[in-house]
Design a protein around this motif. Structure first.
Motif, PDB file in Angstrom:
ATOM      1  N   HIS A   1      37.026  22.304  41.157  1.00  0.00           N
ATOM      2  CA  HIS A   1      38.458  22.606  41.033  1.00  0.00           C
ATOM      3  C   HIS A   1      39.612  21.448  40.977  1.00  0.00           C
ATOM      4  CE1 HIS A   1      41.386  25.882  41.200  1.00  0.00           C
ATOM      5  NE2 HIS A   1      42.108  25.110  41.956  1.00  0.00           N
ATOM      6  N   LEU A   2      40.276  21.693  40.105  1.00  0.00           N
ATOM      7  CA  LEU A   2      41.345  20.428  40.036  1.00  0.00           C
ATOM      8  C   LEU A   2      42.441  20.978  41.206  1.00  0.00           C
ATOM      9  CD1 LEU A   2      42.882  17.976  39.209  1.00  0.00           C
ATOM     10  CD2 LEU A   2      43.719  19.493  37.131  1.00  0.00           C
ATOM     11  N   THR A   3      42.678  20.129  42.105  1.00  0.00           N
ATOM     12  CA  THR A   3      43.657  20.403  43.217  1.00  0.00           C
ATOM     13  C   THR A   3      44.466  19.084  43.131  1.00  0.00           C
ATOM     14  OG1 THR A   3      41.885  21.402  44.470  1.00  0.00           O
ATOM     15  CG2 THR A   3      43.764  20.919  45.584  1.00  0.00           C
ATOM     16  N   LEU A   4      46.052  19.401  43.494  1.00  0.00           N
ATOM     17  CA  LEU A   4      46.833  18.606  43.374  1.00  0.00           C
ATOM     18  C   LEU A   4      48.023  19.236  44.393  1.00  0.00           C
ATOM     19  CD1 LEU A   4      48.697  17.694  40.306  1.00  0.00           C
ATOM     20  CD2 LEU A   4      46.887  19.428  40.304  1.00  0.00           C
ATOM     21  N   GLU A   5      48.586  18.495  45.037  1.00  0.00           N
ATOM     22  CA  GLU A   5      50.028  18.837  45.869  1.00  0.00           C
ATOM     23  C   GLU A   5      51.165  18.810  45.034  1.00  0.00           C
ATOM     24  OE1 GLU A   5      48.959  20.043  48.436  1.00  0.00           O
ATOM     25  OE2 GLU A   5      46.867  19.327  48.143  1.00  0.00           O
ATOM     26  N   LEU A   6      51.474  19.647  44.268  1.00  0.00           N
ATOM     27  CA  LEU A   6      52.607  19.641  43.073  1.00  0.00           C
ATOM     28  C   LEU A   6      53.921  20.116  43.698  1.00  0.00           C
ATOM     29  CD1 LEU A   6      52.957  18.758  40.244  1.00  0.00           C
ATOM     30  CD2 LEU A   6      52.394  21.002  39.525  1.00  0.00           C
ATOM     31  N   PRO A   7      54.821  19.486  43.731  1.00  0.00           N
ATOM     32  CA  PRO A   7      56.282  19.855  44.114  1.00  0.00           C
ATOM     33  C   PRO A   7      56.764  21.039  43.238  1.00  0.00           C
ATOM     34  CG  PRO A   7      56.163  17.680  44.060  1.00  0.00           C
ATOM     35  CD  PRO A   7      55.014  18.098  43.198  1.00  0.00           C
ATOM     36  N   SER A   8      57.399  21.939  43.663  1.00  0.00           N
ATOM     37  CA  SER A   8      57.987  23.040  42.762  1.00  0.00           C
ATOM     38  C   SER A   8      58.658  22.829  41.765  1.00  0.00           C
ATOM     39  CB  SER A   8      58.611  24.014  43.698  1.00  0.00           C
ATOM     40  OG  SER A   8      59.745  23.532  44.196  1.00  0.00           O
TER      41      SER A   8
END
Length: 99
Positions: A62-69
């Motif tokens: 699974h491609l996970t990242l902490e993406l800001p809104s």
């Protein structure tokens, strides 16, 4: 063994390859029936498709990242993805019988 990357985003595939993940086929839309024993599927699939990949003998990352809104819905470069902590994490799912 085939590695599929399920994404409509060129930056995501570029990021994966720059991180050492070889991608054989990039698909914008996924048909789980193509998965064979030992295949790897990279992307952001719904849980029911993850379970089908696993049931067919494939591995799901699974491609996970902490993406800001404020960056959601925008194209990201490979560098953007690194800055947002992109990673591929293995998941296994099983569909349970019953309601």
């Amino acid at each position: 063994m085939t590695t599929y990357f399920i994404s409509r985003h060129p930056g995501a595939v570029e990021w994966a390859e720059s991180e050492g993940f070889h991608v054989d086929e990039r698909l914008a839309h996924f048909d789980v029936t193509i998965v064979q024993q030992g295949d790897r599927v990279l992307g952001t699939l719904p849980i029911n498709l993850v379970a089908e990949v696993n049931a067919r003998g494939g591995q799901y990352l699974h491609l996970t990242l902490e993406l800001p809104s404020d960056r959601r819905g925008k194209e990201l470069t490979a560098q953007d993805m690194r800055e947002f902590g992109a990673r591929l994490e293995p998941y296994q799912a099983t569909k349970l019988s019953g309601s």
